[in-house]
Each structure stands twice: as C-alpha cells, then as structure tokens.
Design a protein around this motif. Structure first.
Motif, mmCIF file in Angstrom:
data_model
loop_
_atom_site.group_PDB
_atom_site.id
_atom_site.type_symbol
_atom_site.label_atom_id
_atom_site.label_comp_id
_atom_site.label_asym_id
_atom_site.label_seq_id
_atom_site.Cartn_x
_atom_site.Cartn_y
_atom_site.Cartn_z
ATOM 1 N N ASP A 196 -14.683 4.294 -7.287
ATOM 2 C CA ASP A 196 -13.827 5.478 -7.322
ATOM 3 C C ASP A 196 -14.674 6.731 -7.168
ATOM 4 N N ALA A 197 -14.148 7.731 -6.462
ATOM 5 C CA ALA A 197 -14.834 9.017 -6.285
ATOM 6 C C ALA A 197 -14.003 10.120 -6.925
ATOM 7 N N TYR A 198 -14.696 11.147 -7.395
ATOM 8 C CA TYR A 198 -14.023 12.276 -8.051
ATOM 9 C C TYR A 198 -14.305 13.570 -7.293
ATOM 10 N N GLY A 199 -13.250 14.324 -7.074
ATOM 11 C CA GLY A 199 -13.397 15.624 -6.434
ATOM 12 C C GLY A 199 -12.058 16.332 -6.362
ATOM 13 N N LEU A 200 -12.082 17.530 -5.791
ATOM 14 C CA LEU A 200 -10.886 18.322 -5.602
ATOM 15 C C LEU A 200 -10.934 18.902 -4.196
ATOM 16 N N ALA A 203 -13.801 21.155 -4.184
ATOM 17 C CA ALA A 203 -15.179 20.659 -4.314
ATOM 18 C C ALA A 203 -15.228 19.139 -4.289
ATOM 19 N N VAL A 204 -16.126 18.587 -3.466
ATOM 20 C CA VAL A 204 -16.476 17.169 -3.540
ATOM 21 C C VAL A 204 -17.523 17.038 -4.642
ATOM 22 N N ILE A 205 -17.329 16.105 -5.589
ATOM 23 C CA ILE A 205 -18.188 16.128 -6.775
ATOM 24 C C ILE A 205 -19.004 14.852 -6.965
ATOM 25 N N GLY A 206 -18.388 13.709 -7.253
ATOM 26 C CA GLY A 206 -19.197 12.559 -7.617
ATOM 27 C C GLY A 206 -18.542 11.225 -7.319
ATOM 28 N N VAL A 207 -19.290 10.156 -7.578
ATOM 29 C CA VAL A 207 -18.830 8.807 -7.259
ATOM 30 C C VAL A 207 -19.392 7.818 -8.275
ATOM 31 N N GLU A 208 -18.695 6.714 -8.448
ATOM 32 C CA GLU A 208 -19.164 5.659 -9.341
ATOM 33 C C GLU A 208 -20.308 4.863 -8.718
ATOM 34 N N CYS A 209 -21.141 4.299 -9.577
ATOM 35 C CA CYS A 209 -22.136 3.314 -9.147
ATOM 36 C C CYS A 209 -21.595 1.926 -9.475
ATOM 37 N N GLU A 210 -22.420 0.914 -9.335
ATOM 38 C CA GLU A 210 -21.981 -0.464 -9.570
ATOM 39 C C GLU A 210 -21.630 -0.728 -11.026
ATOM 40 N N THR A 246 -19.335 24.616 -9.591
ATOM 41 C CA THR A 246 -19.944 25.530 -8.623
ATOM 42 C C THR A 246 -20.524 24.701 -7.491
ATOM 43 N N CYS A 247 -20.140 25.027 -6.253
ATOM 44 C CA CYS A 247 -20.642 24.304 -5.073
ATOM 45 C C CYS A 247 -21.819 25.072 -4.475
#
Length: 392
Positions: A196-200, A203-210, A246-247
């Motif tokens: 799953d990835a998180y953002g709006l 802003a593109v923000i983050g992603v899960e690892c394994e 903040t981007c």
C-alpha cells in the motif's frame, strides 16, 4: 538544508506565500497552509507568473469544487523518480509487466504511478476507469498476463468474484484506506503480496516495505510533521496528531507545511526490513469521511452543505446506511424532514457532493437512495448524521 531554503525563498515569488510568510528565518514558525487556500487560490500559489505548467491536474474538494494542481516538467520528473523508489522498494524490476487500473485523465496519481514504473524499465499498460477497456479487464489480464496490478482497494475488491486470470506477484494499492480484511481478500484472490502507498493530490509521500509496518518516506523529498490539531503545537516522535507535509521537490506550486487532515504518528526507529528511513502510520481523518471507490471520499460537512442547499436548512436528523455488492457502494439516505419532497430529485442533487463523487455515480460504482420520513423509530439527536457502514 539547502533544498528547503531554496523552496522557501522561491515560494515568496507566489502571491499567497508572500502574504503569509512574513518571517522565513525559522521553518517551524512558518504559517500552515490549509486545504481551502489551495481550493480557492490555486493561481496565487504559482511561483512563475507566466504559469509554465507542463501538467495540470484536478482533484475534487469536499464541497464539490475541484482543486487545481500545477506541475512543471521538473516537478513531474522529480515526483516520477520518487514513485520509482516506491517500485524498487516493492521489488519491481524490468522483467515485470504492470497493469495500472486508475483514473488517468484528471487525477495525478494514475499518471505519476505510470511514470514511476516506466522508470524501473517494467512494461506498462494503463487502463483508465472511464475507458471501455475497464469493462474488459479480465480479457486484458489473460492477454498480457501482468506480474503486477496497481489500483485502489475498492476497484480490486469489485473484481474479486469476477477475477479469472493468472495470479500476479505483487498488488499495489493506493488512494483509499486499506483494511486488513481487504488486504487478505485481495491477496487471496490475485495471489500477490499487497503493498500500500500513502499520499494525497497535494503530495506523494510513502510506501510499505515487505514488513508492512507503516509507510517509508524519504526526507530528501518530503518533510513530515505531526501537530496537535487543536493547538497547532508540533508534537514529539511517536505522538498522535494531524500530519503536516512539505514537498521539497515541487517548485512551480510549492506545498509548504500543508495540513493534510490525516491523523497519524511518525517513527524514526529502524524498520525490521533493515531500512533507516522514517515511517508514518496513518490512523484516520481529523474529520470523519465516507471512503468510496477510486480514492474518493466525502466528508460529513460536505453532505450537510449539500442538504442545506436542498432544504434551505439542515434536516432534523440524517441516517446513511452504506452497503457494497459486486463492487458497487449503495448509499441509502434516510432523512427526517417536516415537509416531504421528491426523493428522486434529492438523490440527483446529492450527486453534486463532489465532481469525483458524480463520476462514481456515472461509472455505476455508487448508487444513491433517498427516503424522507417524519420520524425514526429510535431516539434521535437534532442535526446529527449517523453513518451505518455495513461493508466488509
């Protein structure tokens, strides 16, 4: 941090930041940016008065008006490189074939996801939700046999019962809240591990690892803060509050100390996957919202605003029951009102909650039913919206 200094100095070329930033000597003392400011004054956020935007995207505001986002070629390149990092962390390589099922026209996420995958060297096929190909996804899957599928949780849930194609290696989700129950169902149906990835839109923000223990984010691209939503005090690591973003890599339309409305916490502890990057955990929204397909959400305040326009006042009480069948969300509004009106016309008017919500109705991903009553069988509280979510 030189990039932050340049970002702030460059932001003063925009009308809005020039008005707000009276003292730029300390980042933590800069005023916050609110959602309504982006909604109402997008051109005042531009640092280039000639508006040299290479891409313009739109995203629905909760009151029905779209937010406008401008990206320069350099902004697009920077964000695409961040999306590439997401793909690499997930384990995507040039040997993979990625099927992307996301809105590709006005919403930035679909196109930026595609560009990030292109940069990994993987083969890409993108399907817009409004295209005819969207209705024949199983045929596409059997022809191209992708190893990766990228979409929203609700779109994938819709296809679980219909899915009749080879298993994939990875399933990417974004744009909506992903529950553990949804994750297990998607992994069982499609065969791949869900990342799953998180953002709006902002802003593109983050992603899960394994390990799936929060969303990794990179501080050369993104600064995250957590604040007390009532006092705006910056909280310590691990404390729960509103996420502020903040981007660092968006210069045409800077996003500086933007209050996201999301509630979460940050940890800097080393992840069990071995990465030292900080992680963000998202717990919910500051204002309760109904989450729907394709990353669309509608807030209770936006529902109230539309009903106020319809009735000229807020109805005495509103009960919304939400069910999902075959991937279609049914919103059943039961409204107490002293004068009965045409229920079909009210259902049609409710489609104006937002442009994205209207799109879901047109794509047959959302159904609206309205029942006007003079009283409920149970005790009700005046001007309260009660949500009964019966979806899995």
């Amino acid at each position: 941090m030189l990039e932050l200094e340049y970002l702030i100095e460059n932001s003063l070329n925009s009308k809005l930041y020039f008005e707000k930033f009276k003292d730029i000597s300390e980042f933590k003392k800069l005023p916050f940016i609110e959602s309504n400011e982006i909604l109402q004054r997008p051109f005042d956020l531009l640092t280039d008065k000639q508006n040299t935007a290479a891409k313009i995207y739109f995203s629905s505001g909760t009151t029905g008006n779209p937010k406008t986002f401008f990206f320069s070629s350099e902004d697009i390149e920077n964000i695409s490189n961040l999306c590439k990092r997401f793909s690499i962390l997930e384990g995507i390589s040039p040997l993979d074939c990625v099927l992307i099922i996301l809105p590709m026209a006005l919403w930035s996420v679909g196109e930026l996801t595609k560009m990030g995958h292109v940069k990994t060297g993987a083969s890409i096929i993108s399907v817009d939700l409004s295209s005819s190909a969207f209705k024949n996804v199983n045929s596409l899957l059997n022809i191209i046999k992708p190893t990766i599928i990228s979409s929203t949780p609700s779109i994938l849930m819709k296809y679980i019962e219909k899915y009749d194609a080879p298993q994939v290696r990875i399933v990417e989700t974004t744009g909506e809240k992903l529950t553990n129950k949804m994750r297990k169902k998607i992994e069982s149906a499609f065969g791949g591990e869900v990342y799953d990835a998180y953002g709006l839109s902002e802003a593109v923000i983050g992603v899960e690892c394994e390990k799936h223990e929060g969303y990794h984010y990179w501080e050369d691209y993104t600064i995250l803060e957590v604040i007390n939503p009532k006092t705006n005090e910056v909280l310590k690591e691990g404390e729960m509050g509103e996420i502020v973003v903040t981007c660092l890599k968006r210069n045409l339309m800077p996003i500086i100390r933007y209050k996201t409305g999301d509630i979460g916490r940050i940890t800097r502890q080393k992840c069990s996957c071995g990465l030292n990057t900080p992680r963000i955990y998202i717990e919910g929204r500051k204002e309760f919202s109904v989450e729907l397909s394709a990353g669309v959400s509608i807030s209770l305040s936006s529902i109230k605003e539309v009903l106020n326009k319809i009735f000229g006042e807020t109805p005495q009480s509103i009960e919304i029951s939400i069910t999902r069948k075959n991937g279609i969300d049914n919103l059943s509004f039961k409204i107490i009102y002293k004068v009965l009106k045409n229920e079909n016309l009210i259902a049609q008017a409710l489609q104006s909650i937002s442009i994205d919500f209207l799109d879901l109705v047109r794509l047959n991903l959302v159904e609206i039913e309205v029942e006007l009553v003079k009283s409920f069988n149970q005790v009700v509280h005046k001007n309260i919206i009660k949500i009964i979510d019966l979806r899995n």
